[in-house]
Design a protein around this motif. Structure first.
Motif, mmCIF file in Angstrom:
data_model
loop_
_atom_site.group_PDB
_atom_site.id
_atom_site.type_symbol
_atom_site.label_atom_id
_atom_site.label_comp_id
_atom_site.label_asym_id
_atom_site.label_seq_id
_atom_site.Cartn_x
_atom_site.Cartn_y
_atom_site.Cartn_z
ATOM 1 N N ALA A 34 0.831 -1.210 0.000
ATOM 2 C CA ALA A 34 0.000 0.000 0.000
ATOM 3 C C ALA A 34 0.866 1.261 0.000
ATOM 4 C CB ALA A 34 -0.925 -0.007 1.213
ATOM 5 N N ARG A 35 0.369 2.302 -0.670
ATOM 6 C CA ARG A 35 1.056 3.592 -0.745
ATOM 7 C C ARG A 35 0.269 4.641 0.041
ATOM 8 N NH1 ARG A 35 4.920 1.282 -1.151
ATOM 9 N NH2 ARG A 35 5.707 0.304 -2.997
ATOM 10 N N GLY A 36 0.864 5.800 0.240
ATOM 11 C CA GLY A 36 0.355 6.867 1.089
ATOM 12 C C GLY A 36 -1.122 7.182 1.050
ATOM 13 N N ASN A 37 -1.693 7.408 -0.148
ATOM 14 C CA ASN A 37 -3.095 7.814 -0.230
ATOM 15 C C ASN A 37 -4.056 6.664 -0.538
ATOM 16 O OD1 ASN A 37 -2.847 10.518 0.504
ATOM 17 N ND2 ASN A 37 -2.209 11.086 -1.551
ATOM 18 N N ASP A 38 -3.530 5.430 -0.560
ATOM 19 C CA ASP A 38 -4.425 4.284 -0.650
ATOM 20 C C ASP A 38 -5.226 4.239 0.648
ATOM 21 O OD1 ASP A 38 -3.316 3.636 -3.099
ATOM 22 O OD2 ASP A 38 -1.955 2.121 -2.291
ATOM 23 N N VAL A 39 -6.433 3.680 0.593
ATOM 24 C CA VAL A 39 -7.282 3.634 1.788
ATOM 25 C C VAL A 39 -7.163 2.262 2.449
ATOM 26 C CG1 VAL A 39 -9.632 3.839 2.676
ATOM 27 C CG2 VAL A 39 -8.859 5.356 0.844
ATOM 28 N N TRP A 40 -6.826 2.287 3.737
ATOM 29 C CA TRP A 40 -6.617 1.085 4.548
ATOM 30 C C TRP A 40 -7.823 0.882 5.451
ATOM 31 C CZ3 TRP A 40 -6.182 0.447 9.881
ATOM 32 C CH2 TRP A 40 -5.575 -0.720 10.335
ATOM 33 N N LEU A 41 -8.341 -0.353 5.526
ATOM 34 C CA LEU A 41 -9.526 -0.639 6.342
ATOM 35 C C LEU A 41 -9.261 -1.807 7.286
ATOM 36 C CD1 LEU A 41 -10.559 -0.221 3.095
ATOM 37 C CD2 LEU A 41 -12.712 -0.013 4.309
ATOM 38 N N HIS A 42 -9.932 -1.782 8.457
ATOM 39 C CA HIS A 42 -9.769 -2.808 9.478
ATOM 40 C C HIS A 42 -10.997 -2.765 10.385
ATOM 41 C CE1 HIS A 42 -8.088 -4.593 13.225
ATOM 42 N NE2 HIS A 42 -7.272 -5.227 12.409
#
Length: 133
Positions: A34-42
């Protein structure tokens, strides 16, 4: 995504959604792919899959793609019996590995409340998802 061995799906907006299926894949996805402005979900307050929506250059991720990714967090974490579930999301640049552990911490998150049994969302996902593995 190049070099990603985990699962890859395509949202109804045409964006890649990458899913970690275990601790090793979660860390690789979050810290290396993943890169900086990708959206991470959990899933909030639960052990769960890490899911990343690859953001188009200079654009934001549409709500529909976020909802589909949030549903994948629940499904890929075996959480269909959880009922409505809070899914936190933030930009990848706001996620840090906790020193000396396999855990991560994150800031500046927002939260989606997702029903894993939402028929409309499940239908869209089932019709659109393409599994590369």
């Amino acid at each position: 995504q190049k070099g990603w061995a985990g699962r890859t799906y395509v949202s109804s907006d045409g964006l890649a959604i990458l899913v970690g299926r275990n601790k090793k894949e979660n860390l690789e996805l979050t810290m290396k792919i993943a890169r900086g402005n990708d959206v991470w979900l959990h899933a909030r307050g639960k052990p769960s899959s890490h899911v990343v929506v690859i953001a188009p250059q200079g654009k934001s991720v549409p709500l529909q793609s976020l909802l589909e990714a949030a549903l994948l967090v629940i499904i890929m974490s075996g959480g269909e019996s959880w009922g409505k579930t809070e899914i936190d999301y933030t930009f990848r640049k706001n996620v840090k590995r906790i020193k000396g552990s396999d855990e991560v911490s994150y800031v500046h998150n927002k939260t989606l409340l997702v029903d894993p049994l939402d028929e409309k969302l499940r239908k869209v996902l089932a019709a659109r998802v393409e599994d590369s593995n």
